[in-house]
Design an enzyme around this catalytic site. Structure first.
Site, PDB file in Angstrom:
ATOM      1  N   CYS A 121      11.585   0.192 -12.681  1.00 54.52           N
ATOM      2  CA  CYS A 121      11.171   1.406 -13.384  1.00 54.52           C
ATOM      3  C   CYS A 121      12.222   1.818 -14.412  1.00 54.52           C
ATOM      4  CB  CYS A 121      10.901   2.534 -12.392  1.00 54.52           C
ATOM      5  SG  CYS A 121      12.306   2.992 -11.351  1.00 54.52           S
ATOM      6  N   SER A 128      10.166  10.235  -4.624  1.00 47.88           N
ATOM      7  CA  SER A 128       9.307   9.247  -5.283  1.00 47.88           C
ATOM      8  C   SER A 128       9.725   7.823  -4.950  1.00 47.88           C
ATOM      9  CB  SER A 128       9.342   9.450  -6.804  1.00 47.88           C
ATOM     10  OG  SER A 128      10.594   9.066  -7.340  1.00 47.88           O
ATOM     11  N   SER A 179       0.823  -1.216   0.000  1.00 44.73           N
ATOM     12  CA  SER A 179       0.000   0.000   0.000  1.00 44.73           C
ATOM     13  C   SER A 179       0.856   1.264   0.000  1.00 44.73           C
ATOM     14  CB  SER A 179      -0.932  -0.004   1.221  1.00 44.73           C
ATOM     15  OG  SER A 179      -0.186  -0.117   2.433  1.00 44.73           O
ATOM     16  N   ARG A 226      13.930   1.651  -1.891  1.00 44.46           N
ATOM     17  CA  ARG A 226      15.239   1.825  -1.253  1.00 44.46           C
ATOM     18  C   ARG A 226      15.814   0.493  -0.778  1.00 44.46           C
ATOM     19  NH1 ARG A 226      16.106   7.269  -0.247  1.00 44.46           N
ATOM     20  NH2 ARG A 226      14.305   8.568  -0.744  1.00 44.46           N
ATOM     21  N   PRO A 282      10.118   3.123   0.820  1.00 45.14           N
ATOM     22  CA  PRO A 282      10.970   2.151   1.520  1.00 45.14           C
ATOM     23  C   PRO A 282      11.251   0.902   0.710  1.00 45.14           C
ATOM     24  CG  PRO A 282       9.274   2.992   2.987  1.00 45.14           C
ATOM     25  CD  PRO A 282       8.934   3.494   1.621  1.00 45.14           C
TER      26      PRO A 282
END
Length: 320
Positions: A131, A162, A13, A168, A165
């Site tokens: 991405c 953008s 989410s 990263r 967590p």
């Protein structure tokens, strides 16, 4: 909602999952939301889903399995992390759910819609690479369709704001998965991927650079490469409207004394030219502002794959 639409669940989410949910609700022709799944009851994504009438659970994949209507869900998008996807896939695939993996876990085959959308539509778990991969691998493929690519290197620069967590936590997996897909999907003999989380304020739009080392000494090859790249940009922009060339494709000679031999696999001809392609990806601002093109290209690609899978399943039901 039409009963003919396939129900989907989104696990995760955060930024990617929430943006994807909004795309399904607003833009999907063949899909409808069945559940939004998280692990933080206070997350903005779960709160937003609840306001939009989407069933939610904060109990992760186990909560999803326990939800009323779980048996009706056909597709599950995973927007968590590479490590979490291994667990989620292990729980859901035995139950017959098709997984569209938006993490760099790479359990299933890679799909980049503009390049190989139709090749793995029957797979139970497909991987959307990253991405940066979605933005740059189409360009590598466009060049490799004209001339062999001895080495391809991509640099993806995204706004730090953008990157949530999950992104990263997956930096190492990002580089490994993208590099592998540059070869297996893009067609390069060797590849490397680099990601930059840019902390600039105000946040900068997603930028991607693609370098391909090729033998472009034959007459007319340069024009063919440019034409192929421009066609590919148009193909990607068909489902990611903010995807565009930042400037004209550059093809430059490689000086004889430049040490590029070590970049290409043994036995490969020494490249004569470098193809440089500079891209910009503006987001649709469905969840985060327009600078978050990295969200938009990832979720748009995932939606494209699930749409085609659902369309294919529906067609087969009609045939039966």
């Amino acid at each position: 909602m039409s009963s003919q639409k396939a129900k989907v669940a989104i696990i995760g989410s955060g930024n990617i999952g929430t943006d994807l949910m909004i795309k399904v609700l607003r833009n999907s022709e063949h899909l409808e939301m069945g559940a939004m799944v998280g692990i933080d009851p206070a997350s903005d994504g779960l709160a937003r889903a609840a306001r939009l009438g989407v069933p939610t659970t904060a109990e992760g994949v186990d909560g999803l399995i326990a939800m009323d209507g779980f048996e009706d869900i056909e597709f599950v998008f995973d927007a968590t992390s590479a490590k979490a996807h291994e667990h989620n896939a292990g729980r859901l695939q035995p139950l017959g759910k098709t997984m569209i993996d938006l993490t760099p876990a790479a359990i299933g085959p890679y799909i980049v819609p503009a390049v190989n959308l139709t090749e793995h539509l029957d797979a139970q778990n497909v991987n959307m690479v990253t991405c940066g991969g979605q933005a740059t691998i189409p360009i590598v493929a466009a060049v490799s369709r004209v001339v062999p690519v001895g080495y391809a290197e991509i640099v993806a620069s995204i706004a730090s704001k953008s990157a949530g967590p999950g992104t990263r936590a997956n930096i190492d997996e990002f580089t490994e998965t993208t590099s592998a897909a540059i070869v297996s999907v893009g067609g390069a003999a060797a590849g490397k991927a680099i990601i930059i989380l840019n902390p600039a304020e105000p946040p900068l739009i997603m930028r991607d650079t693609v370098f391909c080392l090729v033998d472009a000494s034959a007459p007319g090859i340069g024009d063919e490469i440019r034409s192929s790249v421009e066609k590919m940009v148009s193909d990607v922009a068909a489902y990611v409207p903010g995807y565009r060339l930042k400037q004209q494709v550059q093809i430059t000679d490689i000086p004889a004394d430049r040490p590029v031999r070590s970049l290409v696999p043994a036995g490969t001809h020494r490249p004569t030219h470098q193809v440089s392609v500079f891209l910009e990806v503006e987001g649709a601002a469905h969840y985060l502002p327009a600078y978050a093109g990295n969200l938009d290209i990832m979720t748009s690609a995932g939606l494209q794959v699930a749409e085609r899978m659902a369309q294919q399943k529906a067609a087969r039901k009609v045939e039966l």
